[in-house]
Write an enzyme that holds these catalytic residues in place. Structure first.
Site, PDB file in Angstrom:
ATOM      1  CB  SER A 259      -0.804  -0.050   1.294  1.00  0.00           C
ATOM      2  OG  SER A 259      -0.009   0.204   2.591  1.00  0.00           O
ATOM      3  CE  LYS A 260      -0.585   8.475  -0.141  1.00  0.00           C
ATOM      4  NZ  LYS A 260      -1.969   9.133  -0.385  1.00  0.00           N
ATOM      5  NE  ARG A 261      -0.808   4.979   6.550  1.00  0.00           N
ATOM      6  CZ  ARG A 261      -0.188   5.937   7.144  1.00  0.00           C
ATOM      7  NH1 ARG A 261       1.094   6.052   7.729  1.00  0.00           N
ATOM      8  NH2 ARG A 261      -0.687   7.101   6.791  1.00  0.00           N
ATOM      9  N   GLY A 263       4.898   2.548   1.760  1.00  0.00           N
ATOM     10  CA  GLY A 263       6.040   3.187   1.120  1.00  0.00           C
ATOM     11  C   GLY A 263       6.370   4.511   1.992  1.00  0.00           C
TER      12      GLY A 263
END
Ligand code: GLU
Length: 494
Positions: A259-261, A263
Site C-alpha cells: 500500500s501507499k502507507r 512506502g
C-alpha cells in the site's frame, strides 16, 4: 483475430506501482501477439474522481515507454475511451437487459436495506439482495405497473441484474484454470446507480465487449468479480473474453497487499513519479528501463536464469507460461540493484545524457574533458541517478566537516610531519608519483600506508568514500588540493 487488450484505470488518484505493472503486462502481451494496447479511463465513480489523475496516468505510461494504440487522446474506432462519455451506450444496453428480463428496477430506500441487513445480522446471516430475498423487497418484479411507473418518475431507483443460478457453475482464468462458483453467494448486483451512472461491473463488461477486447489482464483483486462479469456476458448473450488475473504485489515483509502507507513508513516509492509530496521511482533516480525490468519480474519469469531484459527481449519473451499465481513480494533494494545494472552498462554518452541535469555546477568550474573524466570516475559508483549529486559534490565544494570517527582513529597514528611533507611533495612533484612517494615515506617513518592515505582522503573528501584519490587530485589540480589539505591540517590540528 488480433489480440486486443486494455488497461482500464480509474482516475481516483495516482497510478500505483501495481497499476503500472498491469499496464506493462497488458502492453507486453499485446506486442508479443502483434495486437493492440488500449487505454480506457473508467471514470464513472464521480465521488472518487481526482482531476489530476488522468494526466498522471498519461505521463507515467509515457515515461515508461508504454505506447498506447487507442485511447482518449489517441482516438480509435471503438471510442469514446472515457466511460463518462459513453452514457448513451450504457443507457441503450441497460434497456436491452430490462427488455429481456435479465435486469430489473429496485426501489428500496437506504433505510429499508439497512433494516434487512440488521435483521439478517441478528439471525446470524449476511443479507443478500438475491433470488431468495428479492420477492419481499420493493422492485419492478413485485410492484404493479402503476407503482413502478410512480417510482421511476421519482427517479429514486437502481437497476439490478437478475441472477437465477441454481447449480454451481464454472468460470475460467487462463492462469488459474477453472474455478467453480457457488451460486448461493451471488447477489443481484447493481448495474445502474441512482445517479444514472453505470457501476464499474456493468460499464466494464459492456466496454470490453464493444471494444472487442480479446483478453482481460488485470489484478487479482478483481477475481471475485469474475462470476458476476460472466453472468453479465450471459445476460447479453455475448461470449466473454479470456481472463488473466495477475498475482498481487505484496508488502516487503511478504504478507498483505503493498500500500501507499508501506512506502511512507518504509521510505521507498510506490508511485512511478511524484504525486503531491511523495517522490516516485523517477525522483528517486530509477531509470524507466530499469523499472520496467524490475516490474517484469514481479510475477513473471522466463523460466531461465536471465534477469536483465531489453525492451525487445521482454516483448519477445513475455507470455502467460511465465506468470506465477502466488503474490510477488515488493523489494525496493532489488529495484535499486536492477537500476545499477542499467547504469553500469550505459555508454559514456548515455550516462552523460542521463545525468545532464546535475552537471551545471561542474560546467562552471571545469572544461568538457575534465567533466568527462569525473563522469568516468563516478559512473561505476552510482546505483540511482539521485546518487550523482552526492558523488560530484566533492569536485565542486570543499569539505566543511570531517568524519569524526575516522578522525579519532587516525589522530594517535598519524605523524605530525606527514601533512606538511605531503603538501611539499604535491607542490614540487607530480601528483601521479605521490602514491609511491607516500609508500616510501611510510616505510621510512614507520607508519602504515593505509593510515596516510586515509588522512589524505579525509582532507580532500571529508569521509572515506569516493573514487581513487590520485584521480580526484588530478581533477582538483594542485591548488585546490593544497588548500583542502591545509584547511584540514589547521582545523583538525593533525
Ligand atoms: N477500473 C478498474 C481499476 O481501476 C479496472 C479493473 C479491470 O481491469 O477490469 O482497477
Amino acid at each position: 483475430m488480433p489480440e486486443r487488450v486494455r488497461f482500464a484505470p480509474s482516475p481516483t488518484g495516482p497510478l500505483h506501482i501495481g497499476g503500472v505493472r498491469t499496464a506493462l503486462f497488458n502492453f507486453l502481451y499485446a506486442k508479443n501477439n502483434k495486437g493492440q494496447f488500449i487505454l480506457r479511463i473508467e471514470d464513472t465513480d464521480q465521488n472518487r474522481y481526482v482531476p489530476a489523475s488522468e494526466e498522471y496516468i498519461y505521463k507515467a505510461l509515457n515515461w515508461m515507454g508504454l505506447t498506447i494504440d487507442e485511447g482518449p487522446v489517441e482516438g480509435g474506432n471503438f471510442g469514446p475511451y472515457r466511460q463518462s462519455e459513453r452514457k448513451a451506450i450504457y443507457a441503450k444496453h441497460i434497456k436491452d437487459l430490462l427488455d429481456s428480463g435479465a435486469a430489473y428496477y429496485a426501489f428500496d430506500s437506504q433505510d429499508a436495506l439497512q433494516k434487512e441487513r440488521e435483521n439478517a445480522e441478528k439471525a446470524g446471516r449476511v443479507f443478500q439482495y438475491d433470488q431468495h430475498s428479492r420477492s419481499r423487497m420493493s422492485n419492478s418484479l413485485n410492484c404493479s405497473e402503476k407503482e413502478t411507473a410512480a417510482h421511476l418518475k421519482s427517479g429514486n431507483y437502481v437497476i439490478r441484474l437478475k441472477i437465477d443460478a441454481h447449480e454451481p457453475f464454472v468460470v475460467k482464468d487462463l492462469l488459474r484454470g477453472v474455478i467453480t462458483v457457488d451460486p448461493s453467494l451471488l447477489d443481484d448486483k447493481i448495474l445502474m446507480k441512482s445517479d444514472g451512472m453505470p457501476t464499474y461491473h456493468f460499464a466494464n463488461v459492456v466496454d470490453d465487449h464493444l471494444m472487442e477486447i480479446t483478453t482481460v489482464i488485470r489484478g487479482e483483486e478483481w477475481l471475485p468479480s469474475l462470476p458476476l462479469h460472466n453472468l453479465i456476458y450471459q445476460a447479453f448473450g455475448w461470449s466473454p473474453p479470456e481472463f488473466i488475473h495477475l498475482p498481487l504485489i505484496l508488502k516487503p515483509e511478504g504478507k498483505g497487499k503493498l500500500s501507499k502507507r508501506d512506502g511512507i513508513t518504509g521510505g521507498f516509492p510506490v508511485f512511478p513519479m511524484q504525486w503531491e509530496e511523495l517522490d516516485g521511482f523517477k525522483e528517486r533516480g530509477v531509470l524507466p528501463d530499469a523499472l520496467r525490468n524490475y516490474l517484469l519480474l514481479l510475477g513473471w519469469n522466463s523460466g531461465g536464469e536471465q534477469e536483465i531484459f531489453s525492451f525487445d527481449q521482454m516483448i519477445n519473451s513475455f507470455g502467460i507460461e511465465g506468470l506465477q499465481k502466488g503474490g510477488a513480494r515488493f523489494d525496493f533494494s532489488k529495484a535499486v540493484w536492477m537500476n545499477e545494472q542499467y547504469l553500469q552498462k550505459m555508454s559514456h554518452t548515455e550516462f552523460r545524457a542521463a545525468v545532464n541535469e546535475s552537471l551545471d555546477v561542474l560546467e562552471e568550474i571545469y572544461d568538457a574533458k575534465t567533466i568527462d573524466q569525473i563522469l568516468n570516475m563516478i559512473q561505476p559508483r552510482v546505483k540511482l541517478l539521485s546518487d550523482v549529486d552526492k558523488e560530484i559534490a566533492l569536485f565542486h565544494t570543499d569539505p566543511n566537516s570531517y568524519d569524526a570517527k575516522t578522525l579519532d582513529k587516525l589522530r594517535p597514528k598519524l605523524p605530525k610531519e606527514f601533512l606538511p611533507w605531503c603538501m611539499d611533495q604535491i607542490k614540487n612533484g607530480q601528483i601521479d608519483d605521490l602514491k609511491s612517494a607516500i609508500s616510501e615515506w611510510g616505510e621510512k617513518n614507520n607508519c602504515n600506508m593505509g593510515v596516510l592515505m586515509q588522512a589524505l582522503r579525509l582532507a580532500l573528501v571529508g569521509s572515506l568514500s569516493g573514487p581513487d584519490l590520485i584521480d580526484i587530485m588530478n581533477v582538483l589540480k594542485k591548488d585546490v588540493t593544497l588548500v583542502r589539505i591545509d584547511h584540514f591540517r589547521i582545523s583538525t590540528n593533525l
